[in-house]
Structure formats: structure tokens, C-alpha cells
Design a protein around this motif. Structure first.
Motif, PDB file in Angstrom:
ATOM      1  N   LEU A  50       0.813  -1.211   0.000  1.00  0.00           N
ATOM      2  CA  LEU A  50       0.000   0.000   0.000  1.00  0.00           C
ATOM      3  C   LEU A  50       0.850   1.266   0.000  1.00  0.00           C
ATOM      4  CD1 LEU A  50      -2.619  -0.911   2.757  1.00  0.00           C
ATOM      5  CD2 LEU A  50      -3.082  -0.747   0.311  1.00  0.00           C
ATOM      6  N   GLU A  51       0.350   2.278  -0.690  1.00  0.00           N
ATOM      7  CA  GLU A  51       0.883   3.623  -0.523  1.00  0.00           C
ATOM      8  C   GLU A  51       0.493   4.112   0.867  1.00  0.00           C
ATOM      9  OE1 GLU A  51       2.638   5.613  -2.355  1.00  0.00           O
ATOM     10  OE2 GLU A  51       2.577   4.835  -4.407  1.00  0.00           O
ATOM     11  N   ALA A  53      -0.580   7.011   1.954  1.00  0.00           N
ATOM     12  CA  ALA A  53      -1.834   7.777   1.942  1.00  0.00           C
ATOM     13  C   ALA A  53      -3.023   6.838   1.770  1.00  0.00           C
ATOM     14  CB  ALA A  53      -1.809   8.811   0.826  1.00  0.00           C
ATOM     15  N   GLU A  54      -2.865   5.842   0.921  1.00  0.00           N
ATOM     16  CA  GLU A  54      -3.939   4.872   0.714  1.00  0.00           C
ATOM     17  C   GLU A  54      -4.184   4.073   1.982  1.00  0.00           C
ATOM     18  OE1 GLU A  54      -4.924   0.993  -2.145  1.00  0.00           O
ATOM     19  OE2 GLU A  54      -3.020   2.073  -2.343  1.00  0.00           O
ATOM     20  N   ALA A  55      -3.108   3.719   2.683  1.00  0.00           N
ATOM     21  CA  ALA A  55      -3.240   2.969   3.924  1.00  0.00           C
ATOM     22  C   ALA A  55      -4.000   3.771   4.969  1.00  0.00           C
ATOM     23  CB  ALA A  55      -1.863   2.587   4.457  1.00  0.00           C
ATOM     24  N   ARG A  57      -6.183   6.161   4.414  1.00  0.00           N
ATOM     25  CA  ARG A  57      -7.581   6.357   4.016  1.00  0.00           C
ATOM     26  C   ARG A  57      -8.416   5.105   4.189  1.00  0.00           C
ATOM     27  NH1 ARG A  57      -5.295   8.889  -0.497  1.00  0.00           N
ATOM     28  NH2 ARG A  57      -5.744   7.053  -1.736  1.00  0.00           N
ATOM     29  N   SER A  58      -7.792   3.944   3.948  1.00  0.00           N
ATOM     30  CA  SER A  58      -8.568   2.708   3.874  1.00  0.00           C
ATOM     31  C   SER A  58      -8.401   1.823   5.092  1.00  0.00           C
ATOM     32  CB  SER A  58      -8.144   1.913   2.629  1.00  0.00           C
ATOM     33  OG  SER A  58      -6.775   1.543   2.706  1.00  0.00           O
ATOM     34  N   THR A  59      -8.027   2.417   6.222  1.00  0.00           N
ATOM     35  CA  THR A  59      -7.895   1.621   7.434  1.00  0.00           C
ATOM     36  C   THR A  59      -9.189   0.859   7.693  1.00  0.00           C
ATOM     37  OG1 THR A  59      -6.319   3.149   8.378  1.00  0.00           O
ATOM     38  CG2 THR A  59      -7.468   1.703   9.902  1.00  0.00           C
ATOM     39  N   ASP A  69      -2.238   6.021  10.796  1.00  0.00           N
ATOM     40  CA  ASP A  69      -1.485   6.829   9.843  1.00  0.00           C
ATOM     41  C   ASP A  69       0.004   6.569  10.026  1.00  0.00           C
ATOM     42  OD1 ASP A  69      -0.367   8.690   8.207  1.00  0.00           O
ATOM     43  OD2 ASP A  69      -1.536  10.379   8.947  1.00  0.00           O
ATOM     44  N   ARG A  76       6.303   3.488   2.079  1.00  0.00           N
ATOM     45  CA  ARG A  76       5.489   2.347   1.664  1.00  0.00           C
ATOM     46  C   ARG A  76       5.103   1.529   2.886  1.00  0.00           C
ATOM     47  NH1 ARG A  76       3.242   2.380  -3.400  1.00  0.00           N
ATOM     48  NH2 ARG A  76       2.269   0.347  -3.703  1.00  0.00           N
ATOM     49  N   HIS A 300      -5.205  -3.991   7.449  1.00  0.00           N
ATOM     50  CA  HIS A 300      -6.005  -4.013   6.221  1.00  0.00           C
ATOM     51  C   HIS A 300      -6.214  -5.416   5.651  1.00  0.00           C
ATOM     52  CE1 HIS A 300      -3.815  -0.185   6.533  1.00  0.00           C
ATOM     53  NE2 HIS A 300      -4.864   0.373   5.981  1.00  0.00           N
TER      54      HIS A 300
END
Length: 378
Positions: A50-51, A53-55, A57-59, A69, A76, A300
Motif C-alpha cells: 500500500l501507498e 496515503a492509501e493505507a 484512508r482505507s484503514t 497513519d 510504503r 487491512h
């Protein structure tokens, strides 16, 4: 993995933690290749890439928890899940970070690894480090955050007195690993240069850093450790260094070995002391606490059963929210009807519309205006 997200100052016995540096040009690519290979071989159940920022957002488990965060310097985030002892699941997160401040040549990329099993950690289980990093000398992932210190090698102490004391302080205060100092009674041959960590079980192998004092460093190393750490290094022996803050149950005499033969044979007494020290309740630094919280609260990579439970939980939450909204609407309607009835009673059953024929749509406001007119007439 334990679901209790309460942070404590002591590392749980289910947890494996590590922090180091990768000196190569493509650390994330090295991780990715290793994960792909181990999943194809059936070692891993699954992994995720995961990126940052993606990590964030998608917790999945705690979508509003800031602990999920990885931070602004994260490059990464990788997650992996595997099983040990047939049915014990291990979940692990590895995050790579840019160094703080301006990056210097040779400083490398910092990595943080947190793993947790469903029961107390067994040192015979595979090292979580080699689930992410290739177990190869050709990939330089095994450097401590303390400069010029490696995990898989015997690190000779600096010759300079000031540098030696600085090295010891940094290892005790900054490192997440167990540090051992071994004194060479005489210069060992090739067999004697073999790191002590080679004899450790897999789950401890990448948690221990070995330092070597040369024969002529006996006095200077002993003096430095006595002054900086209040421990002594016997000639031809070894000592397991304390931590900062100190681990409960640490006694310098207990973790001092009087004689270590560096001839390629297994140093049984020293290995026993290392195992014993690693089993002590170990205080967590603030960074280690954050890494553990991120693993527990920012996970995730769910199994199908976990995804089903999570989906059911989300449906239940949405149903509760909808019920609360419906209840709130019904209460507002009841209040509006009561206000309309009171207004009709005060005005003789007639409610004058606003100028232009438009109503403000709020009986409560209309009632307030009527009361205001009554006050003005007094």
C-alpha cells in the motif's frame, strides 16, 4: 492477533518488533520480490502493498484512529499474514521511511517491522524479518539505525575511546535490538569470527546485535561500559547490555558470562543468557508503541471470515445510525406539531403567513414571534 488496542509501556509476549536500515537502492522492490516468492511457495497466506496515503484512508478496523497513519515520512506500507505451528496466525506490518531531515550518502532507508501472533511468541518460529526481507547477504537490509552496526555480523567496537562510548550509548538508548559485547581473549580464526547470532533460534536471530572487543581493547571497553552503563566486561567473556529504560529483572551480574570460547563451537551459556534477556518484559519506546498501535488498529489484510465479520459490523453500525436519525426526525415532528398546536391556540386558530405568502416552515419560530409580540404589547 490480540484485538486489545490499549497501549502499554511493556511489549506483550505475543509481539516481535524490529527497526533498522536498508542501504540498497530499491528497498521496496526487495520486499515486494520476497513477498511474491514466499506467497508462491505457500509460506505466506497473503500480503498487501500500500501507498501510505492509501493505507491511512482505507484503514479497515478503526477508520478514524490516527494511530493507523504511518506518518508523513513513510514511503510504503506492507502487510503479510502467515501461520506457524500449523494453526497460529501471525500478522505483520513493515513500513519504510525516509530518514529525518536531509538524506546523507549511505544513510539508507529506515524500516519498522511489527509482528504479532495469536499466542505468546516462540523463538523457534521463523523470523518476521525474513518474511519481508530476503535472507541473503547480498541485500543490505540488516543495518541497525545506529550507524555502522549490523544484525548479521560481529561488529568490532571503535578504536577511539570517545567513539566507543558514543556507540555504546546509542545502542542502549536508540536501538530496538538486544546488544551483546564479546571480548576476544585472542584474535580468533575464521571459525571464531562467526557471529553468535548464527547459533540463535530463528525468532531471535534478527533481534540480536553482537559487538566484539579486540584483545587489546579489554581495559578501554571495560572502563567505557562501567562508566556509561554500569556493567563490566570480563576478559574473554561477554555481557548482555541493559536497555534504556531498563527492563524489569535485569541484573548485570546475571547477564555476564565469564568465558566464551570463540572457536566455532556453540557458546551455550551465552546463548542461554541472551534467550533469558529477550524473554524479560521489555519497555516500549514511543516509536515502538506507535508501531504496535498501527499494527493493531490499522490492519487491512483481512481473511474472508474477518471481512464477513467486519461487513456485518458495518451493517449494524449503519442500522444504528439510521435508527438514531429516524428517532430524531420523529421527535422533531412531534415537537413541531406541539408547537403548531400551541401557536394555533394563541392566535385563535390562525397563523399569519410571512410577507409575500412564504412561510418560514418552522412552527417553533412562529411561536417565538407570537411571544415576542405579546411582550411588546405589555
Amino acid at each position: 492477533m490480540a484485538n486489545n488496542s490499549t497501549q502499554t509501556n511493556t511489549a506483550p509476549d505475543t509481539v516481535w518488533l524490529g527497526r533498522g536500515r536498508h542501504l540498497g537502492p530499491e528497498p521496496e522492490q526487495d520486499v515486494r520480490r520476497n513477498l511474491i516468492a514466499l506467497k508462491a511457495a505457500g509460506v505466506l497466506d497473503d500480503f498487501l502493498d500500500l501507498e501510505p496515503a492509501e493505507a491511512a484512508r482505507s484503514t479497515t478496523l478503526h477508520p478514524r484512529d490516527e494511530s493507523a497513519d504511518p506518518g508523513p515520512s513513510a514511503r510504503r506500507l506492507f502487510e503479510a499474514r502467515w501461520r506457524v505451528a500449523d494453526d497460529v496466525t501471525v500478522r505483520a506490518q513493515l513500513t519504510t521511511y525516509d530518514p529525518e531531515g536531509r538524506r546523507r550518502d549511505g544513510e539508507g532507508v529506515v524500516w519498522v517491522l511489527a509482528a504479532e501472533a495469536e499466542r505468546a511468541w516462540d523463538v523457534r518460529w521463523p523470523s518476521p524479518a525474513t518474511m519481508f526481507w530476503p535472507d541473503s547477504e547480498r541485500v543490505a537490509w540488516d543495518r541497525d539505525t545506529v550507524p555502522e552496526v549490523s544484525l548479521r555480523a560481529a561488529n568490532h567496537l571503535p578504536k577511539d575511546d570517545d567513539e566507543l562510548r558514543r556507540r555504546l550509548r546509542e545502542c542502549v538508548q536508540q536501538s530496538w535490538f538486544v546488544h551483546v559485547v564479546v571480548h576476544e581473549a585472542m584474535t580468533p580464526d575464521a571459525q571464531g569470527q562467526r557471529p553468535v547470532s548464527d547459533f540463535l533460534p530463528p525468532g531471535l536471530r534478527h533481534r540480536v546485535v553482537e559487538h566484539r572487543a579486540t584483545p587489546e581493547q579489554a581495559q578501554i571497553a571495560d572502563f567505557a561500559m562501567k562508566r556509561e552503563l554500569n556493567v563490566r566486561m570480563p576478559r574473554g567473556g561477554a555481557v548482555v547490555l541493559p536497555t534504556t529504560p531498563g527492563a524489569a529483572g535485569y541484573d548485570a551480574e546475571r547477564f555476564t558470562v565469564r568465558s566464551v570460547f570463540l572457536d566455532g563451537s556453540e557458546p551455550t551459556e551465552l546463548l542461554d543468557r541472551i534467550r533469558e534477556f529477550a524473554a524479560l518484559p521489555r519497555p516500549l519506546s514511543a516509536d515502538a508503541e506507535r508501531a504496535l498501535a498501527r499494527l493493531r488498529q490499522g490492519w487491512h489484510l483481512l481473511t474472508p471470515d474477518e471481512e464477513l465479520v467486519h461487513a456485518q459490523g458495518m451493517v449494524a453500525k449503519y442500522a444504528e445510525a439510521l435508527e438514531a436519525m429516524t428517532t430524531s426526525r420523529d421527535r422533531y415532528r412531534e415537537a413541531a406539531e406541539a408547537a403548531q398546536a400551541a401557536l394555533a391556540e394563541l392566535t385563535g386558530g390562525e397563523v399569519a403567513p410571512r410577507a409575500g405568502g412564504a412561510s418560514d416552515g418552522s412552527p417553533l419560530k412562529a411561536l417565538t414571534r407570537v411571544f415576542g409580540r405579546f411582550r411588546d404589547q405589555k
